[in-house]
Write a protein that holds these residues in place. Structure first.
Motif, PDB file in Angstrom:
ATOM      1  N   ASN A   3      26.985  14.523  26.956  1.00  0.00           N
ATOM      2  CA  ASN A   3      28.047  13.859  27.700  1.00  0.00           C
ATOM      3  C   ASN A   3      29.155  13.459  26.723  1.00  0.00           C
ATOM      4  O   ASN A   3      28.904  12.771  25.750  1.00  0.00           O
ATOM      5  N   ARG A  44      17.657  -0.790  37.962  1.00  0.00           N
ATOM      6  CA  ARG A  44      18.175   0.577  37.811  1.00  0.00           C
ATOM      7  C   ARG A  44      17.603   1.229  36.554  1.00  0.00           C
ATOM      8  O   ARG A  44      17.204   2.392  36.580  1.00  0.00           O
ATOM      9  N   ASP A  48      15.235   4.539  37.184  1.00  0.00           N
ATOM     10  CA  ASP A  48      15.982   5.782  36.986  1.00  0.00           C
ATOM     11  C   ASP A  48      15.935   6.140  35.501  1.00  0.00           C
ATOM     12  O   ASP A  48      16.756   5.693  34.707  1.00  0.00           O
ATOM     13  N   ALA A  49      14.963   6.965  35.147  1.00  0.00           N
ATOM     14  CA  ALA A  49      14.754   7.320  33.741  1.00  0.00           C
ATOM     15  C   ALA A  49      15.963   8.020  33.123  1.00  0.00           C
ATOM     16  O   ALA A  49      16.142   7.987  31.912  1.00  0.00           O
ATOM     17  N   SER A  50      16.812   8.630  33.949  1.00  0.00           N
ATOM     18  CA  SER A  50      17.975   9.338  33.409  1.00  0.00           C
ATOM     19  C   SER A  50      19.170   8.409  33.182  1.00  0.00           C
ATOM     20  O   SER A  50      20.162   8.813  32.583  1.00  0.00           O
ATOM     21  N   TYR A  51      19.065   7.175  33.658  1.00  0.00           N
ATOM     22  CA  TYR A  51      20.183   6.240  33.512  1.00  0.00           C
ATOM     23  C   TYR A  51      20.080   5.514  32.179  1.00  0.00           C
ATOM     24  O   TYR A  51      19.143   4.754  31.932  1.00  0.00           O
ATOM     25  N   ARG A  52      21.044   5.753  31.314  1.00  0.00           N
ATOM     26  CA  ARG A  52      21.087   5.089  30.012  1.00  0.00           C
ATOM     27  C   ARG A  52      22.551   4.975  29.585  1.00  0.00           C
ATOM     28  O   ARG A  52      23.108   5.892  28.977  1.00  0.00           O
TER      29      ARG A  52
END
Length: 128
Positions: A3, A44, A48-52
């Motif tokens: 990203n 969150r 939500d493991a992809s939220y960092r």
């Protein structure tokens, strides 16, 4: 592909403040999501493991789980924290900075100062 846009989580119980900071950051090329409580943000993260986010902006005084407790729970996560508060307390300032907060800003703060703090925390260069 990695990203290329920095991301920030804004955690403030005053929803208008969260929305304003979110708009400010987005105007500087920083993607932001606002949360109205420490619980909502931590939920969150845990569901939500992809939220960092690349950076977390925390209000100190919030009902329920406040910013200092959220910062404590983030300890060791590698997520940089910026503390914002309307109630400047030298002991809280010392506590959060000693715990690793990148910056401590008193409301109302200069928008450019917050943008610089987020850019420094995330390591992303300023958007031209």
């Amino acid at each position: 592909m990695a990203n290329l846009t920095p991301t920030a989580a804004v955690v403030d119980d005053e929803e208008s403040v969260g929305r304003a900071i979110k708009r400010l950051l987005r105007s500087a090329g920083i993607d932001a999501e606002a949360f109205s409580s420490g619980e909502a943000f931590l939920n969150r993260l845990s569901t939500d493991a992809s939220y960092r986010p690349d950076c977390v902006i925390l209000d100190v005084l919030m009902p329920g789980v406040g910013g200092v407790e959220v910062q404590r729970q983030l300890s060791g996560s590698g997520m940089p924290v910026i503390i914002i508060t309307a109630h400047d307390d030298p002991s809280v300032r010392a506590q959060v900075l000693a715990a690793g907060a990148i910056d401590y800003l008193r409301k109302p703060f200069d928008g450019a100062a917050l943008i610089r703090a987020v850019q420094a925390a995330t390591g992303f260069p300023p958007v031209p």
